[in-house]
Design an enzyme around this catalytic site. Structure first.
Site: not given
Length: 424
Positions: A113-114
């Site tokens: 994720a980011k």
């Protein structure tokens, strides 16, 4: 109310398209089925939020924020949050995909994720930064959680930002949730060794590469671009190991001394003045010139796409260690490969941070914390194992270190996807 929109990006190529093209090339090399590529080339979820903030002067500004989950086949998603004026949704998507491969290569039970907010944190007061962070957390509070998606620091964020996210999330849940973020200060559930972890992982990779090439680190000259968390600690560790650090840089200036820079003095000067500018004992050059210096090891530890088709042929280093995410473009990769340059890819070389983030997450869930030598020992074991697995594929397949690392990582995520099957 003023809305802050994404400016024209510094990125020359679309990073998400780069990430997807890398995946397609890996699938061809390692014969991964197209039906799996169709799943893995897409992000599971992307959330865009507006973040209204009352500024110190009484005005209201609306910042734009993102949180992207790429894949959760191997566990909850994990990835940093960056505050930078050039953040784009496609950049965050690419970074989330790279996080999936990074976690898989390290063989830790996370997906990728980011997150990001379009802002310049250097232009915000501490109060404005806190207000923005808490509102951003509130906007994505249903997307994150210790068993769902665990943020961490990235470009422009630090332990203070993580503490605000941790507190905001916990206040909404009614109890402290230590595992919701990593990279927290020690006094609120952080892990010893986390601050230096990314740089320490890069050091371990450089040491292994130097050993494989039958060289001595003490005989090598190193240039480090970027003097944030990763670059400053990496320069420090390399100098302590006997390497000659001939160049360092921050966002304002690059410094060069062919006989070696006093890294400890540079760190102290940066802490005192906020910049490397004015440090004695070195000449000022540009960040672009630093990349082309005559050195043995080049460590780009700043932003993406600094080594491109335009300058790759002029790079003189024999080893490049990607302390940043995506600093070498695919077209530059081909040029460097033809020149015989060994590129230690980002998903291997800067994975130390997510490994110790994993340790912090485990310690937070157990509420039992480890001593720093134990953290560093476990980090070395994991990074060294991943390096050797990658090196084995690199030699066996006669491909680049990047595609060897991707082959190991993508294969693991593909296997998990096949094992779990597609719901419903």
């Amino acid at each position: 109310m003023t809305t802050v929109e994404a400016p024209e990006s510094h990125l020359r190529e679309n990073p998400f398209e780069i990430a997807r093209e890398q995946l397609r090339r890996v699938a061809d090399i390692f014969e991964i089925e197209q039906r799996l590529v169709n799943v893995l080339q897409e992000c599971k979820k992307a959330v865009v939020v507006s973040i209204p903030v009352t500024m110190d002067d009484g005005t209201t500004r609306a910042f734009e924020g993102y949180r992207v989950t790429h894949n959760i086949a191997r566990g909850p998603s994990k990835g940093g949050i960056r505050y930078h004026p050039d953040v784009t949704l496609d950049e965050v998507k690419a970074l989330s995909m790279w996080m999936t491969w990074k976690c898989a290569l390290m063989n830790i039970p996370f997906g990728g994720a980011k997150g990001g907010v379009v802002c310049d944190p250097k232009q915000l007061s501490r109060q404005e930064l806190e207000h923005m962070t808490r509102r951003f957390t509130t906007e994505i509070i249903n997307e994150i959680g210790p068993e769902k998606d665990i943020p961490a620091p990235d470009v422009g964020t630090d332990g203070s930002v993580m503490a605000w996210i941790f507190d905001t999330y916990s206040m909404n849940k009614g109890h402290s949730v230590l595992g919701v973020v990593t990279g927290k200060p020690l006094n609120v559930g952080g892990s010893l060794g986390r601050l230096e972890a990314t740089a320490r992982g890069s050091l371990y990779c450089i040491q292994e590469a130097v050993r494989k090439k039958e060289l001595q680190l003490s005989n090598l000259r190193v240039a480090v671009q970027g003097f944030g968390n990763v670059g400053s600690f990496l320069a420090k560790f390399l100098a302590e190991e006997g390497a000659t650090v001939i160049a360092v840089s921050d966002s304002r200036v690059a410094l060069h001394n062919a006989n070696g820079i006093d890294v400890a003095a540079a760190i102290a000067h940066k802490a005192e003045t906020g910049s490397l500018a004015g440090l004695r004992g070195a000449e000022e050059i540009t960040n672009e010139e630093l990349l082309l210096l005559d050195c043995d090891v080049l460590a780009p530890c700043a932003l993406e796409q600094v080594i491109t088709a335009d300058n790759a042929a002029q790079v003189k280093a024999s080893i490049i260690c990607e302390g940043a995410n995506g600093p070498v473009t695919p077209s530059a990769d081909e040029i460097l490969d033809d020149k015989g340059v060994l590129v230690l890819p980002d998903i291997l070389a800067n994975a130390g941070g997510v490994v110790v983030s994993y340790f912090e997450w485990v310690q937070g869930l157990q509420e039992y914390f480890w001593k720093e030598p134990e953290v560093n020992s476990k980090l070395r074991d994991i990074v060294t194992r991943a390096f050797n697995e990658t090196w084995h594929v690199y030699e066996e397949r006669q491909t680049s270190m990047r595609y060897a690392a991707y082959g190991v990582a993508v294969g693991r995520v593909a296997d998990a996807t096949i094992t779990r099957g597609l719901y419903p």
